[in-house]
Design a protein around this motif. Structure first.
Motif, PDB file in Angstrom:
ATOM      1  N   GLY A 115       0.788  -1.224   0.000  1.00 21.65           N
ATOM      2  CA  GLY A 115       0.000   0.000   0.000  1.00 21.65           C
ATOM      3  C   GLY A 115       0.819   1.272   0.000  1.00 21.65           C
ATOM      4  N   TRP A 116       2.136   1.172   0.237  1.00 19.44           N
ATOM      5  CA  TRP A 116       2.986   2.353   0.216  1.00 19.44           C
ATOM      6  C   TRP A 116       3.265   2.852  -1.198  1.00 19.44           C
ATOM      7  CZ3 TRP A 116       7.560   1.124   4.086  1.00 19.44           C
ATOM      8  CH2 TRP A 116       7.025   0.854   5.354  1.00 19.44           C
ATOM      9  N   LEU A 122       2.424  -5.143  -6.885  1.00 19.39           N
ATOM     10  CA  LEU A 122       3.522  -5.769  -6.161  1.00 19.39           C
ATOM     11  C   LEU A 122       3.067  -7.080  -5.524  1.00 19.39           C
ATOM     12  CD1 LEU A 122       4.919  -2.585  -4.358  1.00 19.39           C
ATOM     13  CD2 LEU A 122       5.821  -3.685  -6.415  1.00 19.39           C
ATOM     14  N   PRO A 123       3.947  -8.071  -5.453  1.00 24.46           N
ATOM     15  CA  PRO A 123       3.580  -9.374  -4.867  1.00 24.46           C
ATOM     16  C   PRO A 123       3.493  -9.288  -3.346  1.00 24.46           C
ATOM     17  CG  PRO A 123       5.899  -9.383  -5.510  1.00 24.46           C
ATOM     18  CD  PRO A 123       5.333  -8.087  -5.995  1.00 24.46           C
ATOM     19  N   VAL A 124       2.462  -9.862  -2.795  1.00 22.65           N
ATOM     20  CA  VAL A 124       2.257  -9.807  -1.348  1.00 22.65           C
ATOM     21  C   VAL A 124       3.384 -10.505  -0.603  1.00 22.65           C
ATOM     22  CG1 VAL A 124       0.835 -11.899  -1.258  1.00 22.65           C
ATOM     23  CG2 VAL A 124       0.568 -10.115   0.497  1.00 22.65           C
ATOM     24  N   ARG A 125       4.006 -11.502  -1.218  1.00 25.59           N
ATOM     25  CA  ARG A 125       5.072 -12.225  -0.535  1.00 25.59           C
ATOM     26  C   ARG A 125       6.248 -11.305  -0.203  1.00 25.59           C
ATOM     27  NH1 ARG A 125       8.423 -17.608  -2.672  1.00 25.59           N
ATOM     28  NH2 ARG A 125       9.553 -17.970  -0.719  1.00 25.59           N
ATOM     29  N   SER A 126       6.528 -10.360  -1.087  1.00 25.90           N
ATOM     30  CA  SER A 126       7.649  -9.446  -0.862  1.00 25.90           C
ATOM     31  C   SER A 126       7.248  -8.190  -0.104  1.00 25.90           C
ATOM     32  CB  SER A 126       8.281  -9.039  -2.199  1.00 25.90           C
ATOM     33  OG  SER A 126       8.860 -10.150  -2.854  1.00 25.90           O
ATOM     34  N   TYR A 127       5.949  -7.850  -0.141  1.00 26.01           N
ATOM     35  CA  TYR A 127       5.466  -6.614   0.469  1.00 26.01           C
ATOM     36  C   TYR A 127       4.237  -6.883   1.336  1.00 26.01           C
ATOM     37  CZ  TYR A 127       8.342  -4.538  -3.262  1.00 26.01           C
ATOM     38  OH  TYR A 127       9.373  -4.203  -4.114  1.00 26.01           O
ATOM     39  N   PRO A 128       4.348  -7.756   2.333  1.00 27.79           N
ATOM     40  CA  PRO A 128       3.178  -8.070   3.175  1.00 27.79           C
ATOM     41  C   PRO A 128       2.855  -6.919   4.116  1.00 27.79           C
ATOM     42  CG  PRO A 128       5.119  -9.152   4.046  1.00 27.79           C
ATOM     43  CD  PRO A 128       5.553  -8.496   2.763  1.00 27.79           C
ATOM     44  N   ASP A 129       1.613  -6.904   4.602  1.00 17.78           N
ATOM     45  CA  ASP A 129       1.232  -5.914   5.610  1.00 17.78           C
ATOM     46  C   ASP A 129       1.963  -6.205   6.919  1.00 17.78           C
ATOM     47  OD1 ASP A 129      -0.488  -4.737   3.814  1.00 17.78           O
ATOM     48  OD2 ASP A 129      -2.262  -5.810   4.551  1.00 17.78           O
ATOM     49  N   ASN A 130       2.174  -5.158   7.685  1.00 19.64           N
ATOM     50  CA  ASN A 130       2.839  -5.306   8.977  1.00 19.64           C
ATOM     51  C   ASN A 130       1.863  -5.711  10.071  1.00 19.64           C
ATOM     52  OD1 ASN A 130       5.619  -4.576   8.379  1.00 19.64           O
ATOM     53  ND2 ASN A 130       4.821  -2.532   7.949  1.00 19.64           N
ATOM     54  N   ASP A 178      12.945   2.322  -6.345  1.00 19.51           N
ATOM     55  CA  ASP A 178      11.793   3.205  -6.131  1.00 19.51           C
ATOM     56  C   ASP A 178      10.601   2.498  -5.496  1.00 19.51           C
ATOM     57  OD1 ASP A 178      11.296   1.714  -8.397  1.00 19.51           O
ATOM     58  OD2 ASP A 178      10.726   3.403  -9.665  1.00 19.51           O
ATOM     59  N   HIS A 179      10.610   1.181  -5.392  1.00 17.99           N
ATOM     60  CA  HIS A 179       9.665   0.446  -4.546  1.00 17.99           C
ATOM     61  C   HIS A 179      10.435  -0.649  -3.796  1.00 17.99           C
ATOM     62  CE1 HIS A 179       9.345  -1.137  -8.740  1.00 17.99           C
ATOM     63  NE2 HIS A 179       9.386  -2.331  -8.152  1.00 17.99           N
ATOM     64  N   SER A 180      11.477  -0.201  -3.122  1.00 20.41           N
ATOM     65  CA  SER A 180      12.406  -1.113  -2.461  1.00 20.41           C
ATOM     66  C   SER A 180      11.740  -1.935  -1.362  1.00 20.41           C
ATOM     67  CB  SER A 180      13.565  -0.313  -1.866  1.00 20.41           C
ATOM     68  OG  SER A 180      14.452  -1.152  -1.159  1.00 20.41           O
ATOM     69  N   ILE A 181      12.167  -3.185  -1.259  1.00 23.45           N
ATOM     70  CA  ILE A 181      11.813  -4.026  -0.122  1.00 23.45           C
ATOM     71  C   ILE A 181      12.732  -3.614   1.026  1.00 23.45           C
ATOM     72  CG2 ILE A 181      11.686  -6.370   0.793  1.00 23.45           C
ATOM     73  CD1 ILE A 181      11.515  -7.369  -2.111  1.00 23.45           C
ATOM     74  N   ASP A 182      12.221  -2.832   1.939  1.00 18.05           N
ATOM     75  CA  ASP A 182      12.978  -2.425   3.120  1.00 18.05           C
ATOM     76  C   ASP A 182      12.411  -3.154   4.326  1.00 18.05           C
ATOM     77  OD1 ASP A 182      14.351  -0.687   1.494  1.00 18.05           O
ATOM     78  OD2 ASP A 182      13.203   1.082   2.104  1.00 18.05           O
ATOM     79  N   ALA A 183      13.279  -3.702   5.139  1.00 14.82           N
ATOM     80  CA  ALA A 183      12.819  -4.453   6.317  1.00 14.82           C
ATOM     81  C   ALA A 183      13.661  -4.081   7.523  1.00 14.82           C
ATOM     82  CB  ALA A 183      12.888  -5.955   6.061  1.00 14.82           C
TER      83      ALA A 183
END
Length: 346
Positions: A115-116, A122-130, A178-183
């Motif tokens: 949602g950011w 984007l795939p949910v596996r890489s960008y799941p909700d917190n 520009d849509h980085s997977i940041d964790a």
């Protein structure tokens, strides 16, 4: 002598230094990234208030009973709570620990959500909700989000400096982040109540490399972090006063064809009188876009070393997460695994 250099990155932090100052920072970073793969950075601009907010948040959550914390676990996902001895980081390199899933840290992970990034599929596996433990630890989210945003800023500052250090065009990486997977993985090195007495072989955090572009780490000034040097010897590293520890991940090593090092490291906090000295840390992983392809950068080709086969950021991360959380050895981690094997034999 092995050292992790302390580098002042203030010339890259607003207000910016002049071209000569920035060039000197870039030069020092190139040397550190080539020789060690770890750096202590100062002049980063993160306030003590932000750090205090982070530590307050960690204490508020980790002081909860274990059964309460387990309500926020999401097994198999890189979000939420991970209890002690539920992961084995050495398996992210395909190297089994003596007792798999025996890393005794507990952790809580948050990161980029789909949602950011409006308008991007984007795939949910890489960008799941917190998951946020709002009811159990009301001040947790505020402190963590403030630190996350600052660590995210510092990581982008460093990538700008890295671009200069590698002689790449300004903005070279922009389309790859520009849509980085940041964790952000927040760790607490301890054992649950009733299991404090150390019995048998335990590992704080198994030997591993990080997966993405770079990692920005805040940690207590307590012994525990060890870095594998070029000769296969483990070296102790402790944060300098006011410094953040930065290390490169596998994506940057692959991009540079090992011109820069993704250095193997581990954590083993000291044991005194049969008890583990508590150690907290917060590792911000700047990983890049899920669909960004990792292939040799301009100027990093070598006749004596073939480049890594191309792989996307997401495929690289998912393979190593499967090793860490499920014990499934990843394909393509042979170079790192070989270095770890040398260390285990010395």
């Amino acid at each position: 002598m092995f050292t992790v250099p302390v580098i002042d990155i203030a010339p890259y932090v607003d207000p910016y230094g002049g071209p000569a100052e920035r060039a000197e920072v870039a030069r020092l970073l190139d040397i550190a990234c080539s020789e060690v793969g770890f750096i202590q950075v100062v002049g980063h601009g993160v306030s003590q208030n932000t750090i205090d907010g982070l530590t307050d948040a960690l204490d508020a959550f980790y002081e909860l009973p274990l059964e309460t914390k387990k309500h926020y676990a999401r097994p198999g996902e890189n979000r939420g709570y991970s209890p002690p001895k539920s992961e084995s980081l050495s398996m992210s390199l395909g190297v089994a620990a003596a007792n798999q899933m025996n890393d005794f840290y507990e952790a809580f992970t948050v990161g980029s959500e789909r949602g950011w990034f409006a308008g991007v599929d984007l795939p949910v596996r890489s960008y799941p909700d917190n998951t946020w433990p709002t009811d159990a630890a009301p001040r947790f989210r505020t402190g963590v989000e403030a630190w996350f945003n600052e660590a995210r800023r510092v990581s982008r500052v460093l990538l700008t400096a890295f671009t200069d250090a590698l002689g790449l065009a300004d903005g070279y990486f922009d389309g790859l982040i520009d849509h980085s997977i940041d964790a952000l993985k927040m760790n607490n090195y301890t054992l649950p109540e009733g299991e404090i007495e150390v019995a048998g072989a335990l590992t704080g955090m198994g030997a591993h490399t990080d997966f993405g572009i770079l990692t920005v780490l805040w940690a207590d000034r307590v012994p525990g972090l060890q870095v594998l040097d070029g000769g296969g010897v483990w070296r102790d590293v402790q944060p300098a006063e006011g410094a953040l520890i930065v290390n490169l991940g596998d994506a940057m090593a692959r991009w540079t064809n090992d011109r820069w090092r993704s250095t193997i490291h581990r954590v083993d906090p000291p044991v005194v009188d049969g008890r583990i000295i508590r150690r907290r840390s917060a590792a911000f992983f700047f990983d890049g876009n899920h669909d960004a392809v990792i292939e040799t950068l301009p100027g990093c080709s070598r006749t004596d070393r073939p480049g890594y086969p191309p792989i996307t950021i997401a495929d690289n991360i998912n393979a190593k997460l499967a090793g860490m959380k499920s014990g499934i050895a990843p394909v393509g981690a042979e170079r790192e695994a070989q270095r770890l094997g040398v260390a285990q034999a010395t």
